[in-house]
Design a protein around this motif. Sequence first.
Motif, PDB file in Angstrom:
ATOM      1  N   GLN A 227       0.840  -1.272   0.214  1.00 51.20           N
ATOM      2  CA  GLN A 227       0.120   0.039   0.055  1.00 51.20           C
ATOM      3  C   GLN A 227       1.026   1.208   0.080  1.00 51.20           C
ATOM      4  O   GLN A 227       1.649   1.272   0.848  1.00 51.20           O
ATOM      5  CB  GLN A 227      -0.741  -0.017   1.228  1.00 51.20           C
ATOM      6  N   VAL A 228       0.641   2.028  -1.157  1.00 49.05           N
ATOM      7  CA  VAL A 228       1.513   3.441  -1.018  1.00 49.05           C
ATOM      8  C   VAL A 228       0.567   4.316  -1.091  1.00 49.05           C
ATOM      9  O   VAL A 228      -0.133   4.834  -2.185  1.00 49.05           O
ATOM     10  CB  VAL A 228       2.330   3.292  -2.403  1.00 49.05           C
ATOM     11  N   GLN A 232      -2.248   1.023  -4.516  1.00 46.37           N
ATOM     12  CA  GLN A 232      -1.860  -0.257  -4.140  1.00 46.37           C
ATOM     13  C   GLN A 232      -1.199  -0.987  -5.190  1.00 46.37           C
ATOM     14  O   GLN A 232      -1.481  -0.836  -6.480  1.00 46.37           O
ATOM     15  CB  GLN A 232      -2.738  -1.216  -3.570  1.00 46.37           C
ATOM     16  N   ILE A 233      -0.028  -1.525  -4.964  1.00 48.94           N
ATOM     17  CA  ILE A 233       0.776  -2.425  -5.984  1.00 48.94           C
ATOM     18  C   ILE A 233       0.832  -4.063  -5.583  1.00 48.94           C
ATOM     19  O   ILE A 233       0.681  -4.136  -4.139  1.00 48.94           O
ATOM     20  CB  ILE A 233       1.907  -2.021  -6.398  1.00 48.94           C
ATOM     21  N   THR A 253       3.773   4.822  -8.827  1.00 46.65           N
ATOM     22  CA  THR A 253       2.347   4.884  -8.510  1.00 46.65           C
ATOM     23  C   THR A 253       2.254   6.135  -8.269  1.00 46.65           C
ATOM     24  O   THR A 253       2.974   6.766  -7.434  1.00 46.65           O
ATOM     25  CB  THR A 253       2.038   3.866  -7.399  1.00 46.65           C
ATOM     26  N   HIS A 254       0.936   6.646  -8.463  1.00 51.09           N
ATOM     27  CA  HIS A 254       0.723   8.204  -8.031  1.00 51.09           C
ATOM     28  C   HIS A 254       0.312   8.055  -6.513  1.00 51.09           C
ATOM     29  O   HIS A 254      -0.365   7.177  -6.204  1.00 51.09           O
ATOM     30  CB  HIS A 254      -0.522   8.421  -8.805  1.00 51.09           C
ATOM     31  N   ALA A 255       0.900   8.873  -5.576  1.00 49.56           N
ATOM     32  CA  ALA A 255       0.831   8.812  -4.111  1.00 49.56           C
ATOM     33  C   ALA A 255      -0.179  10.085  -3.610  1.00 49.56           C
ATOM     34  O   ALA A 255      -0.007  10.282  -2.325  1.00 49.56           O
ATOM     35  CB  ALA A 255       2.341   9.004  -3.565  1.00 49.56           C
ATOM     36  N   ASN A 256      -0.826  10.889  -4.435  1.00 44.07           N
ATOM     37  CA  ASN A 256      -1.592  11.789  -3.931  1.00 44.07           C
ATOM     38  C   ASN A 256      -2.711  11.346  -3.111  1.00 44.07           C
ATOM     39  O   ASN A 256      -3.525  10.275  -3.321  1.00 44.07           O
ATOM     40  CB  ASN A 256      -2.023  12.605  -4.919  1.00 44.07           C
ATOM     41  N   TYR A 257      -3.298  11.989  -1.899  1.00 39.18           N
ATOM     42  CA  TYR A 257      -4.428  11.687  -1.560  1.00 39.18           C
ATOM     43  C   TYR A 257      -5.479  12.758  -2.099  1.00 39.18           C
ATOM     44  O   TYR A 257      -5.708  14.049  -1.757  1.00 39.18           O
ATOM     45  CB  TYR A 257      -4.398  11.970   0.155  1.00 39.18           C
ATOM     46  N   GLU A 266       2.831   7.028   3.332  1.00 39.40           N
ATOM     47  CA  GLU A 266       2.940   5.948   4.207  1.00 39.40           C
ATOM     48  C   GLU A 266       2.890   4.552   3.448  1.00 39.40           C
ATOM     49  O   GLU A 266       2.156   4.308   2.603  1.00 39.40           O
ATOM     50  CB  GLU A 266       1.866   5.755   5.368  1.00 39.40           C
ATOM     51  N   ILE A 267       3.858   3.665   3.504  1.00 37.81           N
ATOM     52  CA  ILE A 267       3.935   2.413   2.842  1.00 37.81           C
ATOM     53  C   ILE A 267       3.627   1.290   3.661  1.00 37.81           C
ATOM     54  O   ILE A 267       4.727   1.101   4.773  1.00 37.81           O
ATOM     55  CB  ILE A 267       5.346   2.494   2.130  1.00 37.81           C
TER      56      ILE A 267
END
Length: 395
Positions: A227-228, A232-233, A253-257, A266-267
Motif C-alpha cells: 500500500q503506497v 496499491q501495487i 504509482t501516484h501517491a496523492n491523497y 506511508e507504505i
Amino acid sequence: YKELKEMEDNSIFHDIKKKEEIYRLDAWDFSLGASLIFDYYGTAEYFSIENKAVSDFYREFMLSPGMVSTWTFYGLDGRSVLEDLLSVQYYIENKQSDDGYRQEILKNEDVRPMGLFFDSYLPESDFAVLDPINKMDIVSEYVVLDEVPEGIKVKRGEIECKDYSIPYKIEYQDIKQEDGFLYVNEKSRIYIYPNIEKGAEGELYVSFRNLKRYSLTGKKLNLIKIQVGNRQIQVLDAAYSAEAGINIWDYMTHANYGVNVPDVIEISFSEKDKLEIGSIDVYLYPSVSLSSSEASVDLQEKYGDIYGKIVPNSDGILFISIPYSSGWSAEVDGEKREVLRASIGFLAIPLKEGVHTFSMKYTTPGLKLGIFASVFGLCGCICYYLLVKRKNKLC
C-alpha cells in the motif's frame, strides 16, 4: 438475468447514463469486465480481453501489470495527462475516512474529446528511451508515430528531458534490514517525507526500481500487497516472475491523497515477506493540459462505426483514443485512408488542411477467411454425409 440485474443496480455507475458522444470511465466496478456487461468505455480489464496495443501502452507508462494486480489493467492511476489523452469524464478517487478509504466518483468537467488533432509528432524510437514521467510530457504535446506517411507535412517535435525528482527523507519502522534485503510484516511501515513547500501543487509519484520479492512461505503464486498512500501495487515472487517470463521489476504509482500533495507517504505491507528494493525515487509532476490544436472533434458512434467532422488549419494527425488493431479501416471525404498506430496503442488518421468528414469501421481480422473456411467445411461434411448415405443404400 436476475443476478446480472442486481449487479447492475448496485453498480457504482448505475446513475451515469451513456450519451451519444464517446467518453471513458477511469474506474473499476464489481468486475473488471463490467464495461463489457454495461456497455461503457472503461480503463480496467483483464489481459485476456484486450489486445497487445493496450498492453504496450500501459507498460510504457508503468501502469500495469503490478498496479493493484499482476494480471489486469486497473485504470490510469489518476494521472491527469493520461486521463486527458484518453477522454476520461468520470473517475474514482479513494478518499480517506475514519475507517480507511472509500470510493468516490468524480467528474472531469473539462473532458477532452476522443478525437484530438496534432500538428507535431515525435518518432517512436525517441519516445522509447524516455522515463515514464517525461513520456507523459511528450504525449501532452505530440502524437507519437512509428513513421510519418508521405504527403503530410507535420513538424517533428523536440525532446526536452526534465528532472521532476525531488529529495526526501525516509524512515523505516519494524523492518529488519540485512544484506541488502528488507524483512517486512503486517506492522512494518516505510515513511517518505518529500522535501516540498507547504501547499505545493501537482501530482506526487513514487517509483520503485528493481523491486523483487522472495516469498518466505514457499508459495510462489501468492502476492504481497504494498500500500503506497491510497494506491496499491502487487508483487509476485521473483523466481516465479522469471520462470513465467514476466520480468517486471520497476513500478511507479501516484501517491496523492485526492488533489492534495501529502506531507508524508506511508507504505505498508500485507504480510510477512522478504523484499529487495534497488532504489526509491519521488517525483512531483505539475498538472498540465494537452497541447493539441483547437481542431479537435467529438466522435460519434452508430452501429459500431465511428464518424465525425473536423476542420484543421494545417496538415496533421487526428489522434483517436480507441485501441489500435489491424481490423480498423478509415475513409476521409469518401476515400480510403491509411490507419496509423499512434502513441503506442491507439488509432490515428493523417489529414490535410481543410474541412473533412471521416468514418471508421472495424472488421475482425480473418473474419472473411474464417467464414469461407466454415462454409467450406460445412459443405464438405454435407457431401460426406450424402456420399455415405448413398453408399449404404447401394449396399
